[in-house]
Design a protein around this motif. Sequence first.
Motif, PDB file in Angstrom:
ATOM      1  N   SER A  32     -63.864  46.817 -14.982  1.00  0.00           N
ATOM      2  CA  SER A  32     -65.169  47.188 -15.525  1.00  0.00           C
ATOM      3  C   SER A  32     -65.296  48.679 -15.782  1.00  0.00           C
ATOM      4  CB  SER A  32     -66.271  46.764 -14.553  1.00  0.00           C
ATOM      5  OG  SER A  32     -66.196  47.532 -13.359  1.00  0.00           O
ATOM      6  N   GLY A  33     -64.626  49.509 -14.973  1.00  0.00           N
ATOM      7  CA  GLY A  33     -64.800  50.952 -15.062  1.00  0.00           C
ATOM      8  C   GLY A  33     -66.143  51.415 -14.537  1.00  0.00           C
ATOM      9  N   ARG A  34     -66.903  50.499 -13.919  1.00  0.00           N
ATOM     10  CA  ARG A  34     -68.266  50.839 -13.476  1.00  0.00           C
ATOM     11  C   ARG A  34     -68.474  50.615 -11.980  1.00  0.00           C
ATOM     12  NH1 ARG A  34     -72.384  51.386 -17.303  1.00  0.00           N
ATOM     13  NH2 ARG A  34     -71.662  51.345 -19.451  1.00  0.00           N
ATOM     14  N   LEU A  35     -67.409  50.351 -11.261  1.00  0.00           N
ATOM     15  CA  LEU A  35     -67.517  50.135  -9.827  1.00  0.00           C
ATOM     16  C   LEU A  35     -66.635  51.159  -9.120  1.00  0.00           C
ATOM     17  CD1 LEU A  35     -69.214  48.040  -8.346  1.00  0.00           C
ATOM     18  CD2 LEU A  35     -67.160  46.643  -8.086  1.00  0.00           C
ATOM     19  N   LEU A  36     -67.147  51.755  -8.049  1.00  0.00           N
ATOM     20  CA  LEU A  36     -66.450  52.833  -7.346  1.00  0.00           C
ATOM     21  C   LEU A  36     -66.423  52.535  -5.852  1.00  0.00           C
ATOM     22  CD1 LEU A  36     -65.266  55.776  -7.177  1.00  0.00           C
ATOM     23  CD2 LEU A  36     -67.634  56.573  -7.013  1.00  0.00           C
ATOM     24  N   ALA A  37     -65.249  52.716  -5.237  1.00  0.00           N
ATOM     25  CA  ALA A  37     -65.106  52.610  -3.786  1.00  0.00           C
ATOM     26  C   ALA A  37     -64.696  53.967  -3.238  1.00  0.00           C
ATOM     27  CB  ALA A  37     -64.065  51.556  -3.422  1.00  0.00           C
ATOM     28  N   ALA A 279     -60.495  55.416 -15.273  1.00  0.00           N
ATOM     29  CA  ALA A 279     -60.722  54.064 -15.793  1.00  0.00           C
ATOM     30  C   ALA A 279     -61.357  54.208 -17.168  1.00  0.00           C
ATOM     31  CB  ALA A 279     -61.616  53.250 -14.863  1.00  0.00           C
ATOM     32  N   ILE A 280     -61.334  53.128 -17.954  1.00  0.00           N
ATOM     33  CA  ILE A 280     -61.904  53.156 -19.304  1.00  0.00           C
ATOM     34  C   ILE A 280     -62.986  52.098 -19.412  1.00  0.00           C
ATOM     35  CG2 ILE A 280     -61.424  52.734 -21.746  1.00  0.00           C
ATOM     36  CD1 ILE A 280     -58.690  53.960 -21.356  1.00  0.00           C
ATOM     37  N   CYS A 281     -64.106  52.496 -20.009  1.00  0.00           N
ATOM     38  CA  CYS A 281     -65.236  51.587 -20.178  1.00  0.00           C
ATOM     39  C   CYS A 281     -65.969  51.960 -21.467  1.00  0.00           C
ATOM     40  CB  CYS A 281     -66.169  51.699 -18.975  1.00  0.00           C
ATOM     41  SG  CYS A 281     -67.679  50.755 -19.103  1.00  0.00           S
ATOM     42  N   ASN A 282     -66.093  51.013 -22.391  1.00  0.00           N
ATOM     43  CA  ASN A 282     -66.843  51.231 -23.636  1.00  0.00           C
ATOM     44  C   ASN A 282     -66.413  52.487 -24.387  1.00  0.00           C
ATOM     45  OD1 ASN A 282     -68.474  48.941 -23.446  1.00  0.00           O
ATOM     46  ND2 ASN A 282     -69.922  49.968 -22.098  1.00  0.00           N
ATOM     47  N   GLN A 283     -65.116  52.629 -24.591  1.00  0.00           N
ATOM     48  CA  GLN A 283     -64.550  53.772 -25.314  1.00  0.00           C
ATOM     49  C   GLN A 283     -64.916  55.098 -24.645  1.00  0.00           C
ATOM     50  OE1 GLN A 283     -64.336  53.594 -29.685  1.00  0.00           O
ATOM     51  NE2 GLN A 283     -65.607  51.753 -29.568  1.00  0.00           N
ATOM     52  N   GLN A 284     -65.131  55.051 -23.350  1.00  0.00           N
ATOM     53  CA  GLN A 284     -65.339  56.250 -22.543  1.00  0.00           C
ATOM     54  C   GLN A 284     -64.358  56.221 -21.380  1.00  0.00           C
ATOM     55  OE1 GLN A 284     -69.510  55.949 -21.485  1.00  0.00           O
ATOM     56  NE2 GLN A 284     -70.107  57.359 -23.103  1.00  0.00           N
ATOM     57  N   THR A 401     -68.804  42.155 -14.166  1.00  0.00           N
ATOM     58  CA  THR A 401     -68.825  43.532 -14.627  1.00  0.00           C
ATOM     59  C   THR A 401     -70.234  44.089 -14.577  1.00  0.00           C
ATOM     60  OG1 THR A 401     -66.998  43.123 -16.143  1.00  0.00           O
ATOM     61  CG2 THR A 401     -68.352  45.058 -16.562  1.00  0.00           C
ATOM     62  N   PRO A 402     -70.484  45.150 -13.806  1.00  0.00           N
ATOM     63  CA  PRO A 402     -71.843  45.719 -13.762  1.00  0.00           C
ATOM     64  C   PRO A 402     -72.001  46.777 -14.824  1.00  0.00           C
ATOM     65  CG  PRO A 402     -70.466  46.689 -12.054  1.00  0.00           C
ATOM     66  CD  PRO A 402     -69.616  45.710 -12.795  1.00  0.00           C
ATOM     67  N   PRO A 403     -73.177  46.938 -15.435  1.00  0.00           N
ATOM     68  CA  PRO A 403     -74.268  45.967 -15.383  1.00  0.00           C
ATOM     69  C   PRO A 403     -74.016  44.845 -16.375  1.00  0.00           C
ATOM     70  CG  PRO A 403     -74.903  47.825 -16.714  1.00  0.00           C
ATOM     71  CD  PRO A 403     -73.530  48.140 -16.196  1.00  0.00           C
ATOM     72  N   LYS A 404     -74.954  43.856 -16.451  1.00  0.00           N
ATOM     73  CA  LYS A 404     -74.714  42.696 -17.314  1.00  0.00           C
ATOM     74  C   LYS A 404     -74.619  43.115 -18.771  1.00  0.00           C
ATOM     75  CE  LYS A 404     -77.046  39.510 -14.166  1.00  0.00           C
ATOM     76  NZ  LYS A 404     -78.198  38.628 -13.968  1.00  0.00           N
ATOM     77  N   ILE A 405     -75.528  43.983 -19.204  1.00  0.00           N
ATOM     78  CA  ILE A 405     -75.470  44.504 -20.571  1.00  0.00           C
ATOM     79  C   ILE A 405     -74.894  45.903 -20.477  1.00  0.00           C
ATOM     80  CG2 ILE A 405     -76.799  45.101 -22.614  1.00  0.00           C
ATOM     81  CD1 ILE A 405     -78.887  43.065 -21.741  1.00  0.00           C
TER      82      ILE A 405
END
Length: 681
Positions: A32-37, A279-284, A401-405
């Motif tokens: 997802s590229g949106r979760l961090l530990a 990580a990569i998420c939405n071309q970022q 994958t967070p968030p849903k949208i």
Amino acid sequence: MAAASTTKISWRLQEFEAHSSSVTCLALGKSSGRLLATGGEDCRVNIWAVSKANCIMSLTGHRNPVECVQFNTSEEQVVAGSQSGSIRVWDLEAAKIFRTLMGHKSNITSLGFHPFGQFLASSSMDTNIKLWDVRRKGYVFRYKGHTQAVRSLAFSPDGKWLASASDDCTVKLWDLTQGKTITEFKSHTAAVNVVQFHPNEYLLASGSSDRTVKLWDLEKFTMIGSLEGDTTPVRCVFFSSDGSCLYSGSTDSLRIFGWEPDRCFDVVPVGWGKVSDLAICNQQLIGVSHQLSSVSSYVVDLKRVKKSGGSMIQGIIQDNQPLTEPKDPKGAALRRNYERPTTTCSSQRVKQSSEADRRSPEGERRSPSEDEADEKVSSAEIHNAEDFKEIFQPKNAISRTPPKISEPFPAPPEDGSPLASSTPVQRVEPTVVSCAKRPAAPPSAGGQASSNPPASCLPPPQPPVITAKPKPPNPKIILSSRNEPIGLNVADFLPSSPNNRAVSLSDEDALSQLKKGHDTMCVMLRSRHKNLETVRAVWAREDIKSALDTAVSMNDLSIVVDILNIINLQPSLWKLDLCITVLPQIDQLLQSKYESYIQTGCTSLKLIMKHFWMLISDTLKAAPSVGVDITREERHLKCRACCKQLKNLSSMVKTKAAQIGRHGSAFKELQLLMAPLDDSL
């Protein structure tokens, strides 16, 4: 507002307080590229949603500082390894401990989940790599071959191979089922920090402290590229999703590389310091780093970086000399692609393999009562119920994958600053129990504010007692990286005022106050510069031994550190004579109050043990020669002097290895390296 409406290429997304003590490790969820530990010296693992400063859950159970953390492919599980060598796996959806694995004898240095099935690889400073079946708590194979700590592990996309990168400057490729080395790559000249497989082709990338990224063909087992240009050690590498380019993260910069031919497409300055994961998420591209107890996340807009063109001059971009791109963007060479097993049979295949190749685990003799006790100690404290349900328990949703949208992270407003933060710097404790004192969460990616219902703020059943964190008075070790300069307080430069009222100063008075001590500092810096020029002149005129002797004679440890930081990067400069001069200085460096001095001393001591211990040991064990051999006698005297110094240092290292935290971790690694001193002589 989407990031596309700004001209910024990179910006800081947020900064927050992640633990009650120093952060030791970070990991982003790659899916997802949106979760961090995050793992810390407080022995906890905290889970966060990127761009939100409220901790989702805090995982407890480790009794020693957490050294390494990693998500599995689906981001349903997280694994953490501790300083004691124990490994714990948590089920994030069920919010409970899933498995405790014991078997390593020293700090866990890296972890990796198999792309299919319930398998996990771990490495330690004991140089061993172990493959675990987390369903049964025992390890399947143990892989031995590295001579120093393993720093990175990666499974091939088809799940058949494991790559390992080590401080011994090598990259090894292992056959998982056979339990043996397929090949070894030795072209790096310094510790290898990270290794990554190409998502499709038989290609492997490795990043090293020698400031290069090397690419290896896994069909011919040859190096096909050496990507240079980084001015600091390479800390992270990450292939683009289509495999057309490689992102290389080093201190405060991101480089985008191509290969065949080797070229650098773009260099993006990013203020992330020593980046820990990408990580990569939405071309970022998302990058995270930590400093003391703070964690920072950064965003690079990949739509605005160059992924083609570039000059073949290593490390330099020449926009006026574009390369003709091949029709296949993944490189000119046609390589074999990985054959991934189908979803329907992958679990069966892994299960059969695990049954056939399983080995009886050493040291894995735990009674059921011990396991139950571990589960009672381990827990998952949910701090943000709404985010937890949204991410880990979605209704009628396959993707977690967070968030849903998912929308791109918003860029900060245009203010002329290249790295303005998109959210205010927040200091949020993961174990805050008062809703009234919790700062408001920053806007989410979709533009809506995160809401925290009162239930999410209730204290856990048995929370640790956390009071306001006073700054520790005069720390014994002055850290090399700090949130604020030591001894520099704005109030110290202004005259005291009665009743703490603000004092209006003229410009002249303010400048006068600020200049206090400036002349003294300038004198000190000029003196240091003059001493370094003297050492440099001696080095140019004579040799490194004479230059180091000159530095030592100046009775200024900072000069010695400056010289050692140079020659530590060039092992070929070292001779036995140099060791005799350096070892007494290492004794002083390891006892210094400055962390940077301790780090330099540790690096020099590792180098001496790696390159000279066998020579010293063999010389002292050799039978006396017949007749007079002046050269041999001189070498014998030098080796005896070095051995005496090393024994003294070994005693100090053993004492300091008992410390908790990253300093103790470094000394434990040295203790393992110096173990032959006790056994041989």
